[in-house]
Scaffold this motif. Structure first.
Motif, PDB file in Angstrom:
ATOM      1  N   TRP A  75      55.286  33.282  30.369  1.00 29.09           N
ATOM      2  CA  TRP A  75      56.570  33.494  29.805  1.00 29.09           C
ATOM      3  C   TRP A  75      57.472  34.217  30.071  1.00 29.09           C
ATOM      4  N   ARG A  76      56.757  34.053  31.836  1.00 27.41           N
ATOM      5  CA  ARG A  76      57.737  34.964  33.429  1.00 27.41           C
ATOM      6  C   ARG A  76      58.377  36.259  32.873  1.00 27.41           C
ATOM      7  N   LEU A  77      57.271  37.027  33.129  1.00 31.79           N
ATOM      8  CA  LEU A  77      57.726  38.615  33.103  1.00 31.79           C
ATOM      9  C   LEU A  77      56.844  39.431  34.399  1.00 31.79           C
ATOM     10  N   PHE A 134      45.578  34.480  52.004  1.00 32.51           N
ATOM     11  CA  PHE A 134      46.432  34.903  50.580  1.00 32.51           C
ATOM     12  C   PHE A 134      46.417  33.487  49.934  1.00 32.51           C
ATOM     13  N   TYR A 135      47.344  34.434  48.830  1.00 32.99           N
ATOM     14  CA  TYR A 135      47.791  33.162  47.771  1.00 32.99           C
ATOM     15  C   TYR A 135      48.978  32.238  47.752  1.00 32.99           C
ATOM     16  N   ALA A 136      48.611  31.034  47.162  1.00 35.44           N
ATOM     17  CA  ALA A 136      49.279  29.812  48.303  1.00 35.44           C
ATOM     18  C   ALA A 136      50.588  29.777  48.436  1.00 35.44           C
ATOM     19  N   SER A 147      53.002  45.796  47.782  1.00 35.50           N
ATOM     20  CA  SER A 147      51.687  45.999  47.155  1.00 35.50           C
ATOM     21  C   SER A 147      51.801  44.312  46.429  1.00 35.50           C
ATOM     22  N   ASP A 148      51.297  43.362  45.705  1.00 33.93           N
ATOM     23  CA  ASP A 148      50.915  42.444  45.023  1.00 33.93           C
ATOM     24  C   ASP A 148      49.802  43.117  43.801  1.00 33.93           C
ATOM     25  N   GLU A 149      50.461  43.965  42.381  1.00 30.53           N
ATOM     26  CA  GLU A 149      48.711  44.539  42.102  1.00 30.53           C
ATOM     27  C   GLU A 149      49.075  43.902  40.245  1.00 30.53           C
ATOM     28  N   VAL A 150      48.814  42.319  41.256  1.00 26.27           N
ATOM     29  CA  VAL A 150      49.245  40.872  39.223  1.00 26.27           C
ATOM     30  C   VAL A 150      47.880  41.629  38.711  1.00 26.27           C
ATOM     31  N   TYR A 151      46.600  41.936  39.457  1.00 29.11           N
ATOM     32  CA  TYR A 151      45.522  41.655  38.281  1.00 29.11           C
ATOM     33  C   TYR A 151      45.040  42.759  38.453  1.00 29.11           C
ATOM     34  N   ASP A 152      45.720  43.998  38.395  1.00 30.90           N
ATOM     35  CA  ASP A 152      45.759  45.510  38.179  1.00 30.90           C
ATOM     36  C   ASP A 152      44.194  45.836  37.097  1.00 30.90           C
ATOM     37  N   GLY A 164      58.780  36.723  36.348  1.00 33.40           N
ATOM     38  CA  GLY A 164      57.051  36.552  37.206  1.00 33.40           C
ATOM     39  C   GLY A 164      56.391  36.981  38.490  1.00 33.40           C
ATOM     40  N   GLY A 165      55.585  37.371  38.245  1.00 30.79           N
ATOM     41  CA  GLY A 165      55.383  38.209  39.769  1.00 30.79           C
ATOM     42  C   GLY A 165      56.455  37.923  41.035  1.00 30.79           C
ATOM     43  N   GLN A 166      56.002  36.012  40.615  1.00 32.84           N
ATOM     44  CA  GLN A 166      56.407  35.466  41.469  1.00 32.84           C
ATOM     45  C   GLN A 166      57.896  35.727  41.944  1.00 32.84           C
ATOM     46  N   ALA A 167      58.485  36.221  40.945  1.00 31.98           N
ATOM     47  CA  ALA A 167      60.529  36.419  41.417  1.00 31.98           C
ATOM     48  C   ALA A 167      60.533  37.745  42.115  1.00 31.98           C
ATOM     49  N   ILE A 171      50.680  42.790  50.957  1.00 32.58           N
ATOM     50  CA  ILE A 171      48.582  43.117  50.190  1.00 32.58           C
ATOM     51  C   ILE A 171      48.441  43.063  48.755  1.00 32.58           C
ATOM     52  N   ASN A 172      46.750  42.356  48.728  1.00 33.05           N
ATOM     53  CA  ASN A 172      46.769  42.425  47.645  1.00 33.05           C
ATOM     54  C   ASN A 172      45.900  42.215  47.153  1.00 33.05           C
ATOM     55  N   SER A 173      45.614  43.816  45.558  1.00 34.73           N
ATOM     56  CA  SER A 173      43.588  44.077  45.723  1.00 34.73           C
ATOM     57  C   SER A 173      44.447  43.917  44.402  1.00 34.73           C
ATOM     58  N   GLY A 198      54.664  43.556  40.155  1.00 31.54           N
ATOM     59  CA  GLY A 198      53.172  43.772  39.417  1.00 31.54           C
ATOM     60  C   GLY A 198      54.083  42.483  38.087  1.00 31.54           C
ATOM     61  N   SER A 199      52.883  41.920  36.776  1.00 28.79           N
ATOM     62  CA  SER A 199      53.510  40.904  36.266  1.00 28.79           C
ATOM     63  C   SER A 199      52.726  41.171  34.865  1.00 28.79           C
ATOM     64  N   MET A 200      52.891  40.443  33.366  1.00 22.52           N
ATOM     65  CA  MET A 200      52.500  39.971  32.419  1.00 22.52           C
ATOM     66  C   MET A 200      51.529  39.077  32.646  1.00 22.52           C
ATOM     67  N   SER A 201      51.200  38.311  33.620  1.00 20.39           N
ATOM     68  CA  SER A 201      50.875  36.752  33.425  1.00 20.39           C
ATOM     69  C   SER A 201      49.116  36.876  32.843  1.00 20.39           C
ATOM     70  N   LYS A 202      48.896  37.859  34.128  1.00 17.56           N
ATOM     71  CA  LYS A 202      47.336  37.872  33.908  1.00 17.56           C
ATOM     72  C   LYS A 202      47.036  38.850  33.280  1.00 17.56           C
ATOM     73  N   SER A 203      47.123  40.265  33.377  1.00 18.42           N
ATOM     74  CA  SER A 203      46.508  41.065  32.373  1.00 18.42           C
ATOM     75  C   SER A 203      46.490  40.736  30.697  1.00 18.42           C
ATOM     76  N   ASN A 249      42.585  41.342  45.007  1.00 20.38           N
ATOM     77  CA  ASN A 249      42.635  39.482  45.677  1.00 20.38           C
ATOM     78  C   ASN A 249      42.382  38.468  44.782  1.00 20.38           C
ATOM     79  N   ASN A 250      43.297  37.416  45.048  1.00 23.95           N
ATOM     80  CA  ASN A 250      43.494  36.069  45.056  1.00 23.95           C
ATOM     81  C   ASN A 250      43.437  35.371  46.237  1.00 23.95           C
ATOM     82  N   PRO A 251      42.435  34.769  47.057  1.00 23.63           N
ATOM     83  CA  PRO A 251      41.973  33.970  46.695  1.00 23.63           C
ATOM     84  C   PRO A 251      40.195  35.194  45.530  1.00 23.63           C
TER      85      PRO A 251
END
Ligand code: PLP
Length: 394
Positions: free
Chosen positions: A244-246, A125-127, A203-208, A100-103, A171-173, A233-238, A175-177
């Motif tokens: 699945w945690r990837l 920022f994201y919690a 650069s947190d781009e999990v919503y790219d 996951g993006g968190q790890a 940075i996160n764009s 990056g992450s598969m979670s949102k896209s 952005n959440n929230p």
């Protein structure tokens, strides 16, 4: 027995703003028609083809220990995706796969922060950001991105928030929230500061893939940034794969290798069959990814139609992601008080802005994670509630 200062320091006391969510959820479980607009998780399951790919891998026998840094084909697929999306040449050895993006955030912070080093977070920022910095023994620094600036941080404010011990800026764009998508000017200013002060950018781009207006722009593509930037990056949102945690970190090859070393001490990698399914999703899932992104754009448009030009509230225009921020200062209530009263009186659970930092005080965040018709109903109730409260406070 005494626990370490580090672990005792991970979660700090006080309210985290999730009370409204928990109360809403328990009332929903008790049969009340509560609508939860609190969590950033999808209202639909993972697309069937990705599940098929997982099953095929499992039944094909990929059940042993996985490559700890990620399978070669998956890292190649991630590198190809990043190069295609951002124009930045990326090689598989610059990518490390994480649960996951968190790890990925944790690995990146562990890679750049020595104990006590400053890590600047842009509020709101994201919690999990602050507790992730503390877990990596870093020191949390913050800079406010103001609603008046579309929640994009200003270069002079960033400069003022740094000190000699600062090592990194997160940075996160999109952005959440806030739903903000940082423009070229903002990213350019941040890149310049990073180069001048020799800082890392995480650069947190999990919503790219969820950019509703314009194109996704990564700070990694700015001159001189690839060597000092790690993209999360992450598969979670896209790809609707939150459970699945990837995820991954993409950055300098040496950093990717050290983050993989850290995984030997922690997760020992992501299950091979999940990696195979993620690879299939990246290689063949463009239509599903586009459909998921279109769903959030459609709901963003529903929110714009329902909440624009209303008395009592102002919607912060969400340009990307799965959320929207609503300015409710005209009601005279704090975000916290508004969220509690909205749940009591209208049966809608939203997140108080304050739970993402003081910069979001007087706001609430809604997650666009319920079906369109329920979203419309919830937004109408929010608008009615805000108008009523604003009239009473006038
Ligand atoms: N970064 C941001 C901004 C998020 O909103 C989230 C999840 O909500 C994450 C990272 C972590 O995502 P995951 O660990 O599911 O990949």
């Amino acid at each position: 027995m005494q626990l370490s200062r580090r672990i005792n320091n991970v979660v700090q006391g006080g309210s985290d703003g999730w009370e409204v969510h928990y109360e809403g959820r328990s009332r929903q479980a008790a049969g009340e028609p509560i609508i939860l607009l609190t969590v950033g998780d999808h209202d639909t399951a993972t697309p069937a083809p990705f599940m098929d790919a997982l099953e095929a891998s499992l039944r094909g026998g990929n059940t042993g220990y996985p490559p700890v840094n990620g399978s070669a084909p998956l890292r190649a697929a991630i590198a190809k995706r990043l190069a295609a999306k951002t124009g930045v040449e990326t090689t598989p050895d610059q990518v490390v796969v994480t649960p996951g993006g968190q790890a990925a955030l944790f690995g990146a912070m562990m890679a750049v922060l020595d104990p006590g080093d400053g890590c600047l977070l842009v509020e709101p920022f994201y919690a999990t950001y602050d507790l992730t910095v503390r877990s990596a023994s870093g020191r949390v620094q913050t800079v406010a991105a103001r609603a008046e600036d579309h929640f994009e941080p200003r270069g002079d404010a960033i400069e003022a928030a740094l000190d000699h011990g600062t090592r990194a800026i997160v940075i996160n764009s999109p952005n959440n929230p806030t739903g903000s998508v940082y423009g070229r000017e903002t990213l350019g200013a941040i890149a310049e500061i990073a180069r001048e002060r020799n800082l890392w950018i995480l650069s947190d781009e999990v919503y790219d893939s969820q950019v509703h207006d314009g194109e996704h722009l990564t700070i990694r593509s700015f001159p001189g940034m690839a060597e000092r930037c790690m993209v999360i990056g992450s598969m979670s949102k896209s790809h609707t794969m939150t459970g699945w945690r990837l995820g991954w970190v993409a950055g300098p090859a040496e950093a990717a290798a050290r983050i993989a070393d850290l995984a030997i001490a922690t997760t020992y990698g992501v299950p091979g069959f999940i990696q195979d399914a993620a690879e299939a999703a990246l290689e063949t899932g463009a239509a599903e990814e586009a459909e998921i992104a279109a769903r959030y754009k459609r709901r963003r448009d529903i929110a714009l139609a329902a909440l624009s030009n209303r008395s009592g509230l102002a919607l912060h225009h969400p340009s990307g992601g799965m959320y929207a921020m609503i300015d409710i200062r005209q009601t005279g209530l704090s975000g916290q008080a508004f969220a509690h009263a909205l749940l009591d009186e209208a049966g809608i659970a939203v997140m108080p802005g304050e739970s993402f930092g003081a910069a979001a005080a007087g706001h609430v965040r809604i997650a666009l994670t319920v079906a369109d018709d329920r979203l419309e109903m919830a937004l109408a109730r929010i608008a009615g509630f805000a108008a009523d409260r604003a009239k009473r406070s006038a």
